[in-house]
Design an enzyme around this catalytic site. Structure first.
Site, mmCIF file in Angstrom:
data_model
loop_
_atom_site.group_PDB
_atom_site.id
_atom_site.type_symbol
_atom_site.label_atom_id
_atom_site.label_comp_id
_atom_site.label_asym_id
_atom_site.label_seq_id
_atom_site.Cartn_x
_atom_site.Cartn_y
_atom_site.Cartn_z
ATOM 1 N N GLU A 146 1.094 -1.327 0.326
ATOM 2 C CA GLU A 146 0.047 -0.192 -0.245
ATOM 3 C C GLU A 146 1.131 0.760 0.487
ATOM 4 O OE1 GLU A 146 -3.747 -1.656 1.906
ATOM 5 O OE2 GLU A 146 -3.005 -0.495 3.181
ATOM 6 N N CYS A 251 2.835 -17.102 -0.606
ATOM 7 C CA CYS A 251 2.696 -16.327 -1.731
ATOM 8 C C CYS A 251 4.502 -15.242 -2.076
ATOM 9 C CB CYS A 251 1.845 -15.933 -2.630
ATOM 10 S SG CYS A 251 0.084 -16.087 -1.724
ATOM 11 N N GLY A 353 33.891 4.955 -18.097
ATOM 12 C CA GLY A 353 32.710 5.454 -18.488
ATOM 13 C C GLY A 353 31.808 5.066 -19.483
ATOM 14 N N GLU A 376 9.824 -7.333 -2.415
ATOM 15 C CA GLU A 376 9.863 -9.195 -1.568
ATOM 16 C C GLU A 376 10.431 -8.962 -0.227
ATOM 17 O OE1 GLU A 376 7.160 -9.845 -2.910
ATOM 18 O OE2 GLU A 376 7.772 -10.077 -5.158
#
Length: 397
Positions: A146, A251, A353, A376
């Site tokens: 969230e 999960c 570079g 995760e």
């Protein structure tokens, strides 16, 4: 655009080291590895730099990955391959060697959305969705994180309430992979009985997905904000098999397992690019590879790559034996992402570079790995999981 990035170095050219640990895999496991490697080199690698630059998710590859058998490949039945954990790990390694976006796709589809349905869904839900998702005819997403805190799911604000025979979903999710292209979303929400999972088909009134477009990482993938405003679902939308955070956490552990292997693919490509460049670039009258400091860097990268791969094999064997614990997954995720990033950064120094250009895959992998390090479970979260396992004391806030 120069295409050095697709001219890969075979680091197994050092046979006395066996960096890819080929002797540890069964013929079936090696066959999965080789099949996915061939697919990525033919179908992903030629366009991956342009896709990263253009923020383009190549949706036409989804059904091809389904035909390859890698979507939900660890699941038994329902059109899934039922492959071993080590086979799945090797597939993740080869996908992420091409780009983290594609291992992420396979993780979101298979380890998150499909695993949720396979573990906790009704027989009707499994029969409806798993064959379609396995074949790539449908896409799934998984909504847990969230906006106000991905590492603290206990403070989840998304809610689902009963209203007559229906459920009504309200709230928001953030950083949801595939949200805008998913045919079905697995959404976790607080109910009066605890956290429950819900299947939300695309197009359900009150459900919107908005792509996050200002990413500097995982640009060939899709991540979204999801919003639910009075989103009405039928009674049978709920996953009946679980209540509480055990559902989504089970999960997440499947996805974390794939990461342990996947990031070693990114590390391998960075190491290979650095070794190849060190052999061909000449400075101070000799090949860069002839300099002692370069060899020190190459040696350190090779050691950490092989240690990470051996750790992945160890964890995969434990998983296949049914003996893997969440704390062991945290060891793998914390170590291998951290070391893959270190390898990418060291490889960049050998490239000089030019290493910051798309002539080489290193900066793309480095940028992607920053996302993988965060999702995760952050380093901090996995460190606390490991600390708890070692000391017996919880240090979470």
């Amino acid at each position: 655009m120069t295409t050095i990035a697709t001219a890969r170095t075979d680091i197994s050219a050092a046979p006395t080291l066996d960096l890819d640990c080929a002797h540890l895999f069964t013929p079936e496991e090696a066959a999965w590895r080789d099949k996915v490697r061939a697919f990525t080199r033919e179908r992903i690698a030629p366009t991956v730099d342009a896709d990263f630059e253009d923020r383009h998710f190549r949706r036409e590859l989804v059904r091809e990955l389904g035909a390859l058998g890698v979507l939900g490949m660890h699941i038994q039945g329902y059109g899934c391959a039922g492959a071993s954990a080590v086979s799945y790990g090797l597939a993740c390694l080869e996908l992420e060697a091409a780009d983290s976006a594609w291992r992420t796709f396979v993780s979101v589809q298979g380890s998150l959305a499909m695993s949720a349905i396979a573990k906790w869904g009704s027989e009707e839900q499994k029969a409806r969705w798993l064959p379609e998702l396995a074949a790539g005819r449908a896409i799934g997403c998984f909504g847990l994180t969230e906006p106000d805190g991905g590492s603290d799911p206990k403070s989840m604000r998304t809610t689902a309430r009963r209203e007559g025979g229906d459920w009504v979903l309200d709230g928001a999710k953030r950083w949801i992979g595939l949200g805008s292209v998913a045919d079905v979303a697995v959404i976790w929400a607080n109910t009066e009985d605890g956290v429950r999972g819900f299947l939300v088909p695309a197009g359900t009134p009150g459900f919107t997905a908005t792509e996050i477009t200002n990413k500097l990482s995982l640009r060939a993938s899709i991540q979204c904000d999801l919003a639910f405003d009075g989103c009405r679902l039928p009674a049978d939308a709920v996953l009946p098999g679980v209540t509480g955070l055990r559902g989504p956490f089970s999960c997440l552990n499947e996805a974390r397992y794939g990461i342990i292997w996947g990031v070693m693919g990114a590390a391998r490509e960075c190491l290979g690019a650095a070794v190849e460049r060190s052999r061909t670039r000449r400075v101070f009258g000799k090949a860069l590879a002839e300099l002692q400091l370069t060899q020190q860097k190459v040696a350190d990268m090779a050691v950490e790559y092989q240690k990470g791969l051996l750790l992945a094999v160890h964890i995969g064997r434990l998983k296949d034996a049914g003996a893997l614990t969440p704390a062991q997954i945290s060891v793998g995720k914390l170590n291998n992402v951290r070391e893959a990033l270190s390898i990418a950064r060291t490889a960049r120094t050998i490239l000089g570079g030019d290493g910051v250009t798309s002539d080489f895959p290193v900066m793309r992998h480095m940028a992607n790995l920053e996302s993988v390090r965060t999702y995760e479970g952050t380093d901090e979260v996995h460190a606390l999981v490991i600390g708890h396992a070692v000391t017996g004391h919880r240090a979470f806030a």
